[in-house]
Scaffold this motif. Structure first.
Motif, PDB file in Angstrom:
ATOM      1  N   GLY A 145     110.612  -6.031  56.404  1.00 18.80           N
ATOM      2  CA  GLY A 145     109.552  -6.511  56.713  1.00 18.80           C
ATOM      3  C   GLY A 145     108.297  -5.505  57.310  1.00 18.80           C
ATOM      4  N   SER A 146     108.915  -4.127  57.591  1.00 18.84           N
ATOM      5  CA  SER A 146     107.831  -3.242  58.037  1.00 18.84           C
ATOM      6  C   SER A 146     107.581  -2.556  56.830  1.00 18.84           C
ATOM      7  N   THR A 147     106.248  -1.726  57.077  1.00 20.06           N
ATOM      8  CA  THR A 147     105.790  -1.037  55.972  1.00 20.06           C
ATOM      9  C   THR A 147     106.608   0.096  55.419  1.00 20.06           C
ATOM     10  N   ALA A 148     107.277   0.766  56.769  1.00 27.46           N
ATOM     11  CA  ALA A 148     108.246   1.910  56.390  1.00 27.46           C
ATOM     12  C   ALA A 148     109.419   1.298  55.421  1.00 27.46           C
ATOM     13  N   PHE A 149     110.099   0.048  55.655  1.00 30.76           N
ATOM     14  CA  PHE A 149     110.976  -0.370  54.871  1.00 30.76           C
ATOM     15  C   PHE A 149     110.440  -0.591  53.346  1.00 30.76           C
ATOM     16  N   ALA A 150     109.197  -1.000  53.283  1.00 28.67           N
ATOM     17  CA  ALA A 150     108.697  -1.096  51.698  1.00 28.67           C
ATOM     18  C   ALA A 150     108.405   0.222  51.099  1.00 28.67           C
ATOM     19  N   ARG A 151     107.991   1.332  51.904  1.00 28.69           N
ATOM     20  CA  ARG A 151     107.905   2.483  51.533  1.00 28.69           C
ATOM     21  C   ARG A 151     109.326   3.215  50.965  1.00 28.69           C
ATOM     22  N   ALA A 152     110.438   3.075  51.821  1.00 27.75           N
ATOM     23  CA  ALA A 152     111.528   3.472  51.602  1.00 27.75           C
ATOM     24  C   ALA A 152     112.002   2.719  50.459  1.00 27.75           C
ATOM     25  N   LEU A 153     112.050   1.397  50.109  1.00 27.60           N
ATOM     26  CA  LEU A 153     112.331   0.840  48.946  1.00 27.60           C
ATOM     27  C   LEU A 153     111.680   1.410  47.853  1.00 27.60           C
ATOM     28  N   GLY A 154     110.699   1.591  47.970  1.00 27.12           N
ATOM     29  CA  GLY A 154     109.671   2.183  46.791  1.00 27.12           C
ATOM     30  C   GLY A 154     110.225   3.500  46.289  1.00 27.12           C
ATOM     31  N   ALA A 155     110.699   4.080  47.270  1.00 27.23           N
ATOM     32  CA  ALA A 155     111.491   5.499  47.231  1.00 27.23           C
ATOM     33  C   ALA A 155     112.949   5.644  46.269  1.00 27.23           C
ATOM     34  N   VAL A 156     113.502   4.596  46.652  1.00 29.56           N
ATOM     35  CA  VAL A 156     114.950   4.399  46.320  1.00 29.56           C
ATOM     36  C   VAL A 156     115.084   3.608  44.914  1.00 29.56           C
ATOM     37  N   ILE A 157     114.011   2.679  44.702  1.00 25.86           N
ATOM     38  CA  ILE A 157     114.307   1.575  43.623  1.00 25.86           C
ATOM     39  C   ILE A 157     114.653   2.216  42.516  1.00 25.86           C
ATOM     40  N   GLY A 158     114.005   3.270  42.008  1.00 25.97           N
ATOM     41  CA  GLY A 158     114.245   3.681  40.611  1.00 25.97           C
ATOM     42  C   GLY A 158     115.418   4.747  40.367  1.00 25.97           C
ATOM     43  N   LEU A 159     116.326   4.938  41.543  1.00 23.89           N
ATOM     44  CA  LEU A 159     117.186   6.076  41.693  1.00 23.89           C
ATOM     45  C   LEU A 159     118.654   5.374  41.561  1.00 23.89           C
ATOM     46  N   ARG A 160     119.412   6.031  41.234  1.00 26.82           N
ATOM     47  CA  ARG A 160     120.886   5.635  40.966  1.00 26.82           C
ATOM     48  C   ARG A 160     121.627   5.826  42.356  1.00 26.82           C
ATOM     49  N   PHE A 161     122.649   4.902  42.587  1.00 29.74           N
ATOM     50  CA  PHE A 161     123.329   5.246  43.932  1.00 29.74           C
ATOM     51  C   PHE A 161     123.993   6.618  43.961  1.00 29.74           C
ATOM     52  N   GLU A 162     124.447   6.896  42.632  1.00 31.22           N
ATOM     53  CA  GLU A 162     125.004   8.447  42.850  1.00 31.22           C
ATOM     54  C   GLU A 162     124.097   9.541  43.089  1.00 31.22           C
ATOM     55  N   THR A 163     122.730   9.307  42.715  1.00 32.61           N
ATOM     56  CA  THR A 163     121.831  10.086  43.095  1.00 32.61           C
ATOM     57  C   THR A 163     121.187  10.259  44.601  1.00 32.61           C
ATOM     58  N   LEU A 164     121.551   8.911  44.991  1.00 30.98           N
ATOM     59  CA  LEU A 164     121.093   8.894  46.690  1.00 30.98           C
ATOM     60  C   LEU A 164     122.388   9.586  47.421  1.00 30.98           C
ATOM     61  N   GLU A 165     123.531   9.286  46.879  1.00 33.16           N
ATOM     62  CA  GLU A 165     124.696   9.738  47.797  1.00 33.16           C
ATOM     63  C   GLU A 165     124.496  11.472  47.625  1.00 33.16           C
ATOM     64  N   ALA A 166     124.364  11.805  46.267  1.00 32.39           N
ATOM     65  CA  ALA A 166     124.346  13.405  46.107  1.00 32.39           C
ATOM     66  C   ALA A 166     123.181  13.964  46.910  1.00 32.39           C
ATOM     67  N   LYS A 167     122.108  13.282  47.374  1.00 32.04           N
ATOM     68  CA  LYS A 167     120.996  13.907  48.117  1.00 32.04           C
ATOM     69  C   LYS A 167     121.225  13.893  49.755  1.00 32.04           C
ATOM     70  N   ILE A 168     122.003  12.700  50.020  1.00 36.06           N
ATOM     71  CA  ILE A 168     122.397  12.729  51.421  1.00 36.06           C
ATOM     72  C   ILE A 168     123.568  13.778  51.833  1.00 36.06           C
ATOM     73  N   LYS A 169     124.300  14.123  50.754  1.00 32.08           N
ATOM     74  CA  LYS A 169     125.552  15.007  50.974  1.00 32.08           C
ATOM     75  C   LYS A 169     124.873  16.492  51.098  1.00 32.08           C
ATOM     76  N   ASN A 170     123.826  16.621  50.123  1.00 33.09           N
ATOM     77  CA  ASN A 170     123.191  18.044  50.125  1.00 33.09           C
ATOM     78  C   ASN A 170     122.509  18.122  51.672  1.00 33.09           C
ATOM     79  N   LEU A 171     121.639  17.276  52.100  1.00 33.63           N
ATOM     80  CA  LEU A 171     121.220  17.607  53.301  1.00 33.63           C
ATOM     81  C   LEU A 171     122.257  17.795  54.510  1.00 33.63           C
ATOM     82  N   ALA A 172     123.518  17.024  54.354  1.00 31.96           N
ATOM     83  CA  ALA A 172     124.645  17.418  55.270  1.00 31.96           C
ATOM     84  C   ALA A 172     125.176  19.029  55.185  1.00 31.96           C
ATOM     85  N   SER A 173     124.887  19.226  53.751  1.00 32.05           N
ATOM     86  CA  SER A 173     125.503  20.700  53.403  1.00 32.05           C
ATOM     87  C   SER A 173     124.657  21.851  54.080  1.00 32.05           C
ATOM     88  N   LEU A 174     123.233  21.411  54.345  1.00 29.36           N
ATOM     89  CA  LEU A 174     122.282  22.381  54.722  1.00 29.36           C
ATOM     90  C   LEU A 174     122.342  22.458  56.394  1.00 29.36           C
TER      91      LEU A 174
END
Length: 368
Positions: A233-262
């Motif tokens: 319901g928040s604006t932040a939720f809508a923006r986050a949904l817009g950022a990830v809606i077109g990405l595959r779950f494999e891509t999202l998980e890879a991004k998170i792992k990359n941040l952890a590796s840094l």
């Protein structure tokens, strides 16, 4: 009159079959001999064709060619005179929507252009929309376009909101109102609780209207809610949904792992993605180089970077490095009354930054 026997009928049918087969083979042999598709037919078919010749013919008959040229001129004139398109833009439209060449009149396309203008489209938005989705010029105004626009307005969206949504996702106008858009909007409204929240989300993420609810929208909603931790319901939720809606779950998980590796902790990664979900769309190379520079060269703590993730989107060579050098000089040599902290210095507008960089030049020092 003597009726033909069964044997003679069979022979006649056989002759017809042979002639048909010979005609078929002759047809393909003409294509193969032309050289265009010779590699597709490695086997040579040997037979003795009848003694007649083929006159060369063009792919289109004269009437078809005339219709083609006429349709091309009609649409080309409409786009250049009515919308100010260049010849290259007209070519791009024809390449992406050859269906336009089937129209013998510009009536439908002209109606579409007038409706879009009356619905709040600027000339720039009109041109961009046609270039993005030229098939919009083939849609019927009364049956396909106007009903969907009116439906969006009845939901609570303003005329300008509707124009912006169509500008960002013009393909939604080709979808069925009853079997596609209405069910999707019902599901999205149920998800976000009210029409006000629904309109807020659609203004930010119009892609929801052209995305499959069960396969794309619902799983990404769960991801934003559970993996990133942003409340619905928040604006932040809508923006986050817009950022990830077109990405595959494999891509999202890879991004998170990359941040952890840094070297970022789990809570720091969550903070980055909460405050700037577009970080999911930054390239791995850009994230690595910026985080390395900010934490090692500039000396910022990783938790400071996590609380200010917008600086990760800045250009390393054009923004971060030059400004860090100016900041270092001002802190060491200049007697500036007020010098913002480094993170704020990175975020300064160009005009504000020039006030500080001008002091470097006035002291005859150069920043390498």
């Amino acid at each position: 009159m003597k009726k033909p026997s069964i044997r003679s009928s069979t022979r006649l049918a056989a002759r017809i079959s042979v002639c048909s087969a010979m005609a078929f083979v002759l047809f393909w042999r003409c294509i193969v001999c032309s050289g265009k598709y010779s590699s597709c037919f490695p086997l040579e078919i040997k037979f003795h064709p009848p003694s007649f010749t083929f006159a060369p013919c063009s792919p289109l008959s004269s009437s078809s060619s005339s219709c083609f040229t006429s349709s091309l001129n009609i649409i080309s004139n409409l786009l250049t005179k009515e919308c100010g398109f260049s010849s290259s833009q007209v070519t791009a439209v024809m390449r992406r929507a050859p269906l336009l060449l089937r129209n013998k009149s510009d009536h439908t396309a002209r109606e579409v252009i007038h409706l879009l203008r009356d619905s709040g489209f600027t000339e720039n938005k009109l041109t961009t929309t046609i270039l993005r989705y030229p098939l919009i010029l083939t849609l019927r105004v009364d049956r396909q376009l106007r009903p969907k626009m009116e439906f969006l307005k009845k939901m609570g969206l303003s005329t300008q909101d509707t124009a912006n949504i169509i500008f960002k996702r013009p393909r939604l106008l080709s979808l069925s109102l009853e079997s596609c858009l209405v069910p999707r909007i019902f599901h999205i409204e149920t998800l976000f609780g009210s029409k006000d929240n629904l309109c807020k989300v659609l203004r930010i993420v119009p892609q929801l209207l052209v995305s499959d609810f069960e396969k794309q929208v619902k799983p990404k909603v769960e991801f934003v809610k559970n993996s990133i931790g942003i409340p619905e319901g928040s604006t932040a939720f809508a923006r986050a949904l817009g950022a990830v809606i077109g990405l595959r779950f494999e891509t999202l998980e890879a991004k998170i792992k990359n941040l952890a590796s840094l070297g970022l902790a789990e809570e720091e990664i969550g903070q980055i993605l909460k405050k700037d979900p577009l970080a999911f769309r930054y390239s791995t190379k850009k994230m690595k180089e910026n985080i390395d520079f900010l934490t090692h060269t500039a000396g910022l703590e990783s938790k400071i970077v996590a609380w200010n993730p917008k600086i990760l989107s800045l250009s390393l060579e054009k923004r971060l490095k030059p400004r860090f050098e100016v900041f270092q000089y001002l802190r060491t040599y200049s007697h500036v009354k007020y010098l913002p902290n480094l993170v704020s210095f990175f975020k300064l507008s160009e005009q504000e930054f020039l006030k500080y960089s001008g002091q470097v030049k006035s002291n005859d020092h150069t920043v390498s």
